[in-house]
Scaffold this active site. Structure first.
Site, PDB file in Angstrom:
ATOM      1  N   ASP A   6      -3.658   4.168   2.426  1.00  0.00           N
ATOM      2  CA  ASP A   6      -4.126   2.936   1.779  1.00  0.00           C
ATOM      3  C   ASP A   6      -4.650   2.014   2.874  1.00  0.00           C
ATOM      4  OD1 ASP A   6      -4.467   0.858  -0.242  1.00  0.00           O
ATOM      5  OD2 ASP A   6      -2.792  -0.110   0.771  1.00  0.00           O
ATOM      6  N   ASN A   9      -6.754  -4.943   4.431  1.00  0.00           N
ATOM      7  CA  ASN A   9      -7.473  -5.802   5.369  1.00  0.00           C
ATOM      8  C   ASN A   9      -6.744  -5.970   6.697  1.00  0.00           C
ATOM      9  OD1 ASN A   9      -9.889  -6.872   3.821  1.00  0.00           O
ATOM     10  ND2 ASN A   9      -8.239  -7.334   2.386  1.00  0.00           N
ATOM     11  N   ASN A  11      -3.502  -3.981   7.518  1.00  0.00           N
ATOM     12  CA  ASN A  11      -2.865  -2.731   7.927  1.00  0.00           C
ATOM     13  C   ASN A  11      -3.378  -1.548   7.113  1.00  0.00           C
ATOM     14  OD1 ASN A  11      -0.963  -3.700   9.937  1.00  0.00           O
ATOM     15  ND2 ASN A  11       0.144  -4.654   8.250  1.00  0.00           N
ATOM     16  N   ILE A  12      -3.268  -0.383   7.708  1.00  0.00           N
ATOM     17  CA  ILE A  12      -3.526   0.875   7.014  1.00  0.00           C
ATOM     18  C   ILE A  12      -2.192   1.590   6.867  1.00  0.00           C
ATOM     19  CG2 ILE A  12      -4.709   3.096   7.088  1.00  0.00           C
ATOM     20  CD1 ILE A  12      -6.809   1.746   8.917  1.00  0.00           C
ATOM     21  N   VAL A  13      -1.795   1.853   5.628  1.00  0.00           N
ATOM     22  CA  VAL A  13      -0.543   2.558   5.367  1.00  0.00           C
ATOM     23  C   VAL A  13      -0.841   4.050   5.310  1.00  0.00           C
ATOM     24  CG1 VAL A  13       1.404   2.842   3.798  1.00  0.00           C
ATOM     25  CG2 VAL A  13       0.357   0.591   4.086  1.00  0.00           C
ATOM     26  N   ASP A 109      -6.413  -0.638  -4.813  1.00  0.00           N
ATOM     27  CA  ASP A 109      -4.979  -0.691  -4.550  1.00  0.00           C
ATOM     28  C   ASP A 109      -4.213  -1.157  -5.782  1.00  0.00           C
ATOM     29  OD1 ASP A 109      -6.231  -3.188  -4.286  1.00  0.00           O
ATOM     30  OD2 ASP A 109      -4.806  -3.916  -2.794  1.00  0.00           O
ATOM     31  N   ASP A 129       2.114  -7.013  -5.221  1.00  0.00           N
ATOM     32  CA  ASP A 129       1.780  -6.346  -3.954  1.00  0.00           C
ATOM     33  C   ASP A 129       1.479  -7.434  -2.925  1.00  0.00           C
ATOM     34  OD1 ASP A 129       0.875  -4.788  -1.857  1.00  0.00           O
ATOM     35  OD2 ASP A 129      -0.236  -3.410  -3.145  1.00  0.00           O
ATOM     36  N   THR A 132      -2.255  -8.948   2.830  1.00  0.00           N
ATOM     37  CA  THR A 132      -3.088 -10.063   3.267  1.00  0.00           C
ATOM     38  C   THR A 132      -3.248 -11.072   2.130  1.00  0.00           C
ATOM     39  OG1 THR A 132      -4.281  -8.551   4.727  1.00  0.00           O
ATOM     40  CG2 THR A 132      -5.299 -10.683   4.287  1.00  0.00           C
ATOM     41  N   THR A 184      11.578 -27.986  13.281  1.00  0.00           N
ATOM     42  CA  THR A 184      10.218 -27.708  12.801  1.00  0.00           C
ATOM     43  C   THR A 184      10.038 -26.251  12.388  1.00  0.00           C
ATOM     44  OG1 THR A 184       9.291 -29.449  14.198  1.00  0.00           O
ATOM     45  CG2 THR A 184       7.773 -27.754  13.427  1.00  0.00           C
TER      46      THR A 184
END
Length: 254
Positions: A6, A9, A11-13, A109, A129, A132, A184
């Site tokens: 998969d 934008n 990561n590539i799984v 996806d 899901d 990004t 902070t």
């Protein structure tokens, strides 16, 4: 075993899966300047880490929301396995009735997630899901894909907060110990994490009202594991949901 990929934008799984189990799930960074050889080396390294021989892989399938990289990654898979992956897209048999204004615009996806959820969970279903972008897809009581919600992802929100404000630093995404921060960094972390959890809970409440039923809710994606424990709704975290969907689609189309 099939190789399921998969491409998102960020990561590539990459996963190895069959009808019995998931053999591995790994993530590599999506990089527009990498060559097919560099991606092939990444995939080869994943195989070696998990002691997977290429002879064990009988097929491959890929979903992508980054079309410019489709050819590059397909070529990388072919370098390793000797054949390119099947690409999820229009014309593919999904078994999913998509009731949208323009079904072809639904992200691959989101379709893959919905296909997997339909097999494993009772309708109606909401699939979350978190990558990004955070997507929430809705399947009604009859098993139709009827729409959903897209909102900025956890990391996008955090990066925007840090980059647009001079005195707020970059921070890691960890589960805060409590809502009221004492410094902070804790205040930022609490705002991002509980803010996203509250958003998801609020949207789920409204979805339940529109559906007229309490849906099964399943979450996937690399960031879901941080947010799901903070939500007040019952949400099942399924790390391999998308890989399961890719396996189902591979079997339907071979």
């Amino acid at each position: 075993m099939i190789l399921a990929i998969d491409m998102g934008n960020t990561n590539i799984v990459i996963g190895g899966i069959d009808s019995e189990k998931t053999y591995f799930v790994e993530r590599i960074t999506t990089n527009h300047v990498k060559t097919s050889l560099e991606y092939a080396i990444n995939i080869k390294n994943v195989f070696e880490i998990h002691n997977i021989a290429k002879s064990q892989v009988e097929g491959a399938i890929m979903s992508s929301v980054v079309p410019p990289l489709n050819a590059t990654l397909s070529s990388a898979v072919k370098k390793i396995l000797g054949f390119p992956p099947m690409l999820v897209g229009s014309g593919m048999k999904t078994g999913l009735n998509i009731r949208m204004d323009n079904p072809k615009t639904v992200g691959s996806d989101m379709i893959v997630d919905a296909v997997a959820a339909l097999k494993d969970y009772p309708c109606p279903i909401v699939v979350i899901d978190m990558g990004t972008a955070t997507t929430m897809s809705v399947i009604d009581q009859a098993g139709n894909y009827i729409g959903g919600v897209i909102l900025p992802g956890l990391k996008v929100s955090l990066d925007s907060l840090s980059s647009k404000t001079a005195q707020l630093p970059d921070i890691s995404l960890d589960i805060p110990r409590k809502v009221i921060g004492k410094n902070t960094i804790d205040c930022m972390r609490s705002g991002i994490m509980y803010g996203n959890a509250g958003t998801i809970d609020g949207i789920l409440d409204r979805m339940e009202d529109e559906l007229g039923a309490c849906p099964s809710v399943v979450a996937t994606g690399g960031l879901s594991r941080f947010v799901v424990p903070l939500c007040r709704h019952k949400i099942v975290y399924d790390e391999a949901l998308l890989l399961k969907g890719l396996r189902i689609l591979y079997e339907k189309n071979t």
